[in-house]
Scaffold this active site. Structure first.
Site, short mmCIF file in Angstrom:
data_model
loop_
_atom_site.label_atom_id
_atom_site.label_comp_id
_atom_site.label_asym_id
_atom_site.label_seq_id
_atom_site.Cartn_x
_atom_site.Cartn_y
_atom_site.Cartn_z
N ASP A 203 52.01 -0.33 -40.95
CA ASP A 203 51.64 -0.54 -42.34
C ASP A 203 50.12 -0.73 -42.35
O ASP A 203 49.63 -1.83 -42.15
CB ASP A 203 52.34 -1.77 -42.90
CG ASP A 203 51.94 -2.08 -44.33
OD1 ASP A 203 51.67 -1.13 -45.09
OD2 ASP A 203 51.90 -3.27 -44.69
N ASP B 30 52.78 -8.33 -43.65
CA ASP B 30 52.35 -7.02 -43.17
C ASP B 30 53.23 -6.55 -42.01
O ASP B 30 53.58 -5.37 -41.92
CB ASP B 30 50.88 -7.05 -42.76
CG ASP B 30 49.99 -7.38 -43.95
OD1 ASP B 30 49.86 -6.52 -44.83
OD2 ASP B 30 49.46 -8.51 -44.01
N GLU C 207 53.16 4.17 -43.10
CA GLU C 207 53.34 4.16 -44.55
C GLU C 207 52.22 4.95 -45.21
O GLU C 207 51.05 4.85 -44.81
CB GLU C 207 53.35 2.73 -45.09
CG GLU C 207 53.62 2.66 -46.57
CD GLU C 207 53.83 1.25 -47.09
OE1 GLU C 207 54.12 1.11 -48.28
OE2 GLU C 207 53.69 0.29 -46.31
#
Length: 169
Positions: free
Chosen positions: A11, A143, A71
């Site tokens: 991410d 996160d 992502e």
């Protein structure tokens, strides 16, 4: 889905890049590790990107996953912030590719739908569902939970044979 493999989820963020590893053994999902790479906002952009690069490389060397996923960038109204985020995303795509991994990308809504069942789920819902899917996992922040969600989504969308094409060094 047959086989067994490990998936790294990333991410990307310039301040914090989450990472998470899961194993898929047949249809059983298992937590391996997770964490957050932090950079200092006072540092120049190249310094911050170098920190992200080296930290992801260390994760790859230590855990040697079979595949990776990142992502996609959420485009917001602040073009400068989006551009900076894309720098971090580029590093997140590059490092696994350099060691020969096939790297996939997923939109945030696709990840949320795969993990929570709703494409517009709140961050808290994603976190709770990741904890549910990976019981006993100690998750190192939001996160890292998001990165685990990327890894979970990816594990359900890829098959095991011939994922790794390179070596770690």
């Amino acid at each position: 889905m047959a086989g067994s493999f490990t998936a790294l989820g990333l991410d990307p963020g310039l301040n914090k890049t989450g990472w998470g590893l899961v194993a898929l053994d047949g249809t059983s999902l298992r937590h391996i590790a997770n964490g957050t790479i932090k950079t200092n906002p006072a540092d120049d952009l190249p310094v911050r990107l170098t920190i992200i690069y080296h930290a992801i490389h260390e994760v790859l060397k230590e855990f040697q996953p079979d595949t990776a996923a990142v992502e996609e960038t959420f485009v917001n109204k602040n073009a400068v912030a989006t551009l900076k985020l894309n720098h971090a995303r580029t590093v997140a795509l590059l490092v696994p590719a350099l060691v020969g991994l096939k790297v996939s990308s997923y939109a945030p809504n696709h990840i949320k739908k795969a993990v929570v069942g709703a494409g517009h789920a709140a961050k808290e819902q994603v976190y709770m569902m990741v904890k549910t899917l990976l019981p006993g996992a100690q998750i190192n922040g939001a996160d890292a939970a998001d990165a685990l969600a990327v890894a979970i989504c990816h594990a359900h969308h890829v098959s095991a044979p011939a994922l790794r094409t390179g070596t770690y060094s």
